[in-house]
Design a protein around this motif. Structure first.
Motif, PDB file in Angstrom:
ATOM      1  N   MET A  23       0.847  -1.188   0.000  1.00 54.96           N
ATOM      2  CA  MET A  23       0.000   0.000   0.000  1.00 54.96           C
ATOM      3  C   MET A  23       0.893   1.253   0.000  1.00 54.96           C
ATOM      4  SD  MET A  23      -3.259   0.630   2.493  1.00 54.96           S
ATOM      5  CE  MET A  23      -2.743  -0.865   3.340  1.00 54.96           C
ATOM      6  N   THR A  24       0.553   2.225  -0.786  1.00 59.24           N
ATOM      7  CA  THR A  24       1.345   3.455  -0.844  1.00 59.24           C
ATOM      8  C   THR A  24       0.458   4.653  -0.508  1.00 59.24           C
ATOM      9  OG1 THR A  24       2.475   2.450  -2.723  1.00 59.24           O
ATOM     10  CG2 THR A  24       2.939   4.769  -2.293  1.00 59.24           C
ATOM     11  N   ILE A  25       0.997   5.566   0.248  1.00 57.74           N
ATOM     12  CA  ILE A  25       0.264   6.798   0.525  1.00 57.74           C
ATOM     13  C   ILE A  25       0.821   7.876  -0.392  1.00 57.74           C
ATOM     14  CG2 ILE A  25      -0.413   8.460   2.296  1.00 57.74           C
ATOM     15  CD1 ILE A  25       0.155   6.408   4.396  1.00 57.74           C
ATOM     16  N   ASP A  33      -3.480  10.991  -1.306  1.00 59.55           N
ATOM     17  CA  ASP A  33      -4.138   9.851  -0.685  1.00 59.55           C
ATOM     18  C   ASP A  33      -3.770   9.823   0.791  1.00 59.55           C
ATOM     19  OD1 ASP A  33      -5.524   7.482  -0.400  1.00 59.55           O
ATOM     20  OD2 ASP A  33      -3.792   6.255  -0.959  1.00 59.55           O
ATOM     21  N   LYS A  34      -4.124  10.904   1.455  1.00 58.55           N
ATOM     22  CA  LYS A  34      -3.780  11.044   2.867  1.00 58.55           C
ATOM     23  C   LYS A  34      -4.740  10.228   3.727  1.00 58.55           C
ATOM     24  CE  LYS A  34      -0.582  14.316   2.414  1.00 58.55           C
ATOM     25  NZ  LYS A  34       0.832  14.053   2.750  1.00 58.55           N
ATOM     26  N   VAL A  35      -4.251   9.808   4.888  1.00 58.59           N
ATOM     27  CA  VAL A  35      -5.140   9.162   5.851  1.00 58.59           C
ATOM     28  C   VAL A  35      -6.260  10.132   6.233  1.00 58.59           C
ATOM     29  CG1 VAL A  35      -5.293   8.250   8.204  1.00 58.59           C
ATOM     30  CG2 VAL A  35      -3.318   7.668   6.759  1.00 58.59           C
ATOM     31  N   LEU A  36      -5.863  11.376   6.504  1.00 57.84           N
ATOM     32  CA  LEU A  36      -6.865  12.375   6.905  1.00 57.84           C
ATOM     33  C   LEU A  36      -6.954  13.454   5.833  1.00 57.84           C
ATOM     34  CD1 LEU A  36      -8.805  13.203   9.222  1.00 57.84           C
ATOM     35  CD2 LEU A  36      -6.977  14.699  10.042  1.00 57.84           C
ATOM     36  N   SER A  37      -8.151  13.645   5.320  1.00 60.82           N
ATOM     37  CA  SER A  37      -8.362  14.665   4.292  1.00 60.82           C
ATOM     38  C   SER A  37      -9.595  15.475   4.650  1.00 60.82           C
ATOM     39  CB  SER A  37      -8.565  13.994   2.931  1.00 60.82           C
ATOM     40  OG  SER A  37      -9.846  13.376   2.923  1.00 60.82           O
ATOM     41  N   TYR A  91       2.675   3.208   8.727  1.00 57.66           N
ATOM     42  CA  TYR A  91       2.633   3.461   7.288  1.00 57.66           C
ATOM     43  C   TYR A  91       1.869   2.351   6.575  1.00 57.66           C
ATOM     44  CZ  TYR A  91       3.930   4.087   2.509  1.00 57.66           C
ATOM     45  OH  TYR A  91       3.855   4.254   1.147  1.00 57.66           O
ATOM     46  N   ARG A 128      -1.858   2.488   7.260  1.00 59.52           N
ATOM     47  CA  ARG A 128      -2.527   3.775   6.976  1.00 59.52           C
ATOM     48  C   ARG A 128      -3.058   4.427   8.255  1.00 59.52           C
ATOM     49  NH1 ARG A 128      -3.296   5.745   2.612  1.00 59.52           N
ATOM     50  NH2 ARG A 128      -5.378   6.630   2.872  1.00 59.52           N
ATOM     51  N   MET A 153      -2.323   7.683  11.017  1.00 56.75           N
ATOM     52  CA  MET A 153      -1.572   8.872  11.402  1.00 56.75           C
ATOM     53  C   MET A 153      -0.904   8.576  12.741  1.00 56.75           C
ATOM     54  SD  MET A 153      -2.954  12.745  12.144  1.00 56.75           S
ATOM     55  CE  MET A 153      -3.474  13.120  10.490  1.00 56.75           C
ATOM     56  N   GLU A 178       1.855  10.493   7.901  1.00 58.75           N
ATOM     57  CA  GLU A 178       1.342  11.697   8.554  1.00 58.75           C
ATOM     58  C   GLU A 178       1.656  11.617  10.051  1.00 58.75           C
ATOM     59  OE1 GLU A 178      -1.916  10.592   5.685  1.00 58.75           O
ATOM     60  OE2 GLU A 178      -2.898  12.198   6.841  1.00 58.75           O
ATOM     61  N   ASP A 204      -2.220  16.886   5.018  1.00 61.96           N
ATOM     62  CA  ASP A 204      -2.904  17.482   3.880  1.00 61.96           C
ATOM     63  C   ASP A 204      -3.033  18.996   4.111  1.00 61.96           C
ATOM     64  OD1 ASP A 204      -4.956  18.363   2.090  1.00 61.96           O
ATOM     65  OD2 ASP A 204      -5.660  16.292   1.932  1.00 61.96           O
ATOM     66  N   VAL A 254      -6.233  20.116   5.468  1.00 67.63           N
ATOM     67  CA  VAL A 254      -6.423  19.786   6.882  1.00 67.63           C
ATOM     68  C   VAL A 254      -5.720  20.841   7.744  1.00 67.63           C
ATOM     69  CG1 VAL A 254      -5.813  18.097   8.665  1.00 67.63           C
ATOM     70  CG2 VAL A 254      -6.817  17.328   6.495  1.00 67.63           C
TER      71      VAL A 254
END
Lengths: 492, 492
Positions: A1-3, A7-11, B255, B258, B260, B298, B326, B329
């Motif tokens: 899995m790539t961030i 593609d942030k965890v928190l948006s 990571y 996923r 933070m 993050e 982000d 955010v």
């Protein structure tokens, strides 16, 4: 899995939706633009037709060079550096500080210990006693230090109460329109429903109690659990000051409708009219002729060190007094204070000084009195001057400044402005305020940030710019307005 | 309609249920009882078998007479009373204040204007630059001042992030057990789910990353939207300090899953072991071998002026740094800061001083260094001494204090204690802690306030009592424990 970057965890899309919905115009888009310009000017960029940004969007007197009260700062300075109170420094220190400042600092430190230590979560007990005495002197009725909570500015106290009141998404709180947007922002944050009532501009932003009964009935019929009424007195952004008889009507209304009354009284020292004086809701309640209301109505009153002639906004200090609240509810307020540990001690000290300033006979009294009087007269002069300027502008009407730090003029804007603003995805008054900022460096808040009757446009401006620069400030606003109308005249 | 005493508009039954559910043991029932006793003692009541209450329930060094750092207080004192910086006072002031304190205060006031004015909501830009430089010097990697938010203590920053992360009641946040109850309290307040993981007491409260994968998988299978992992390093209440390799495992885990990472690093200066040193998660992240993690995870890191050798809890100051968040955010975080207007300026100033203390060659450096070293050595000595005392008590084991301000010993309690505690509707360790308070005046926090493995009992105590009273404090605890066991011995 790539961030990936996108593609942030928190948006913005998956964050707390209540926070996303919060709007706060006082430091919104326009204020951010003002900060950008200020930063450009500091870097020497000279493409602007003005030399400095003037923040009239926020009641921040010391930013515009209002002097702090010397005695208050002397006491704070000594509390910060208690070595100065040691015997070996006495000879030097007594040349720099008056004896009553030294005594007061010593007295405060005996109660506090150190300004670097957490205090009681509700605030230092000694300081809460000072607040209780202040309230008693002001109103002629006693106050209980255990029902007083020191806070980091009035805002955090207001938020505590609004949060506590919100049982679920049906909870409704009556707020004035126009209102200081802390209220709408906080209700959005806690997921409660604002139940708006209107202030009447034509009669100096008065409060017509007869509308309230219909509003609360209608809201309840629609399933809203209306629990509290917010009053800001003196008004923000509207500056009006309530009369005693109007306050009695409001108390009767709240009592009969089973509403808690939240009284935002942070501008209680800022009254600029001779015909009205400030009356606290605590006094109005205790004066109320109906014993059941007098002894039953749940009232919370908020006060702050940020306003008045003190203007110590940056310290974040204030208090609220709870009257007739359920003891279990007070315990819950204490619990929540304890999670935040305690309000900052420098704010607490300033609350003590606000509530117990130098008295006649004290060494510092003459200078204290002179400073307070000078600030007061200057605020009063500036409020009148700005009111007159607004009222002579084409299409502008401005109610008299009875109190607070703001004027809230109504502006008739040409139809063309509405069209252009729409293209910019702005309210017409926001467009006007942006144009003012770019032309003059003056930052105000559009009326749409406070709420206003449909198809009326306003802005809120402080009258805090320095007195020696005030004529220039007024001229700038006047020139801007004339040019703006010229540039946006509807075609005939 | 009448509002009787028992018929309040707002009661415990119809208030915000999320607030009702909040528990916060650090200032809970036991701390309230300690306040009562303190008040009794102040009034001269002498029925207690001790002369003062010793608050070991909270890391509040200056309450227990730890001296503030003189240079920091000198600067704060000058900022409070800028008249002292005027030319006419220079001769006197220079006898009371060192030249570098005068220079620093002047420099700060040039950036701030007045400590009584609201600043930028995110914190004074100049001070955020100081923080960025501090982070860069500490880690060897740059920091962006625009991604740093000054706060009123670390707690308010933690609450901002937890609130922002909570999309709905399915949102889950991984927290350590035992944990500082700010985390569980805040998750209860925002209606998010705590997803607990355990620290391993037997191996010095180490973090076994292998358990985490199972925990997150299971939670997600049960419909929990797990979004973030909280780590407190050095630990609170557990005092452990993470190794570099452990931190890399944690980063990889976050990571890959996923999540933070929220790193509570407020005890970064409180390390009492020679074999481990503090590494920030920012550095660990930037050192991480996997580029996708290094440039994508993050991370938010929290720091405070309340701990370390500074101990300025009462000023409420701190900051958090956002890494890889982000930009939208960040805008939302700014918006929420603006509703609270700004963090108090005295807390902000102290953050500046913490991040940029006197340097070798400065006038105040020798005294600054001596003060910090003395506080550090004393904390270290006291941590070892108390650890030894605990480990020689019958039925008590205590892991070494690697860091923070706390020890978290495990206590085996006789079966009879469990029965009696049940009668009192208390956890057995709460009963033990209440007995300790009534016998010695020492207030600690029961382990049940932090979470612990089933059927184990602990308490958290600071080692902050004054060094000259420390032997007496240790003796009091030891005598109490022996007597308590004697009084509650299980019958044979």
């Amino acid at each position: 899995m790539t961030i990936s970057e996108n593609d942030k965890v928190l948006s913005i899309d998956n964050m707390n939706p209540l926070i996303r919905n919060v709007e706060y115009a006082v430091r919104g888009r326009l204020a951010i633009r003002a900060e950008e310009i200020r930063s450009d000017l500091e870097k020497g960029q000279s493409s602007y037709p003005f030399k400095r940004v003037v923040n009239c969007n926020i009641g921040n007197p010391q930013q515009l060079n209002q002097n702090p009260i010397t005695f208050f700062r002397q006491v704070a300075s000594l509390c910060d550096h208690p070595d100065l109170l040691k015997e070996e420094n006495r000879a030097l220190v007594s040349q720099l500080y008056p004896s009553d400042a030294i005594e007061r600092a010593s007295c405060l430190l005996r109660s506090i210990g150190s300004v670097g230590a957490y205090s009681h979560s509700q605030g230092v007990p000694f300081i809460r006693q000072t607040v209780a005495k202040f309230i008693e002197e002001r109103d002629g009725y006693p106050a209980d230090p255990n029902h007083i909570f020191l806070t980091q500015g009035a805002s955090s106290g207001v938020q505590s109460l609004l949060s506590l009141l919100t049982e679920n998404e049906k909870t409704g709180i009556m707020i004035p329109i126009p209102q200081y947007p802390l209220y709408s922002a906080s209700l959005a944050l806690y997921g409660a429903r604002p139940v708006p009532y209107h202030l009447e501009e034509e009669t100096g932003w008065s409060l017509d109690v007869t509308q309230l009964v219909d509003i609360v009935r209608e809201a309840r019929e629609n399933g809203t659990d209306v629990r509290a009424l917010v009053i800001i007195n003196p008004g923000n952004p509207t500056g009006q000051c309530l009369t005693a008889s109007n306050m009695q009507e409001i108390i009767t209304f709240c009592y009969e409708q089973r509403l808690m009354l939240l009284a935002d009284e942070v501008y209680q020292a800022n009254i600029y009219t001779d015909t009205r004086s400030f009356i606290s809701f605590k006094k109005a309640l205790k004066d109320h002729p109906e014993p059941a209301a007098r002894d039953g109505l749940e009232l919370v009153s908020f006060h702050s060190i940020s306003k008045g002639m003190i203007g110590e906004c940056g310290r974040r200090g204030g208090y609220f007094e709870c009257v007739h609240l359920d003891p279990d509810v007070l315990d819950q307020l204490y619990k929540m204070s304890s999670v935040s540990l305690c309000p900052n001690l420098h704010g607490q000290i300033m609350v003590d000084l606000m509530c117990n300033p130098p008295r006649p006979g004290d060494v510092s009294y003459p200078s204290y009195k002179a400073e307070v009087d000078a600030i007061y007269s200057s605020l009063r002069r500036r409020s009148k001057k700005l009111e007159q300027v607004f009222n002579r502008l084409e299409g502008v009407t401005c109610q008299p400044a009875q109190g607070s730090m703001y004027l809230f003029p109504q502006v008739s804007l040409p139809a063309r402005v509405t069209e252009i603003a729409k293209e910019h995805k702005m309210a017409p008054d926001a467009y006007y305020a942006h144009a003012m900022l770019e032309a003059t460096g003056v930052c105000v808040v559009p009326g749409s940030g406070f709420g206003q009757k449909d198809n009326t446009w306003h802005f809120r401006s402080t009258f805090l710019p320095e007195e020696d620069l005030f004529d220039q400030f007024c001229n700038d606003l006047e020139k801007f307005h004339i040019q703006f109308l010229k540039d946006h005249r509807d075609e005939q």
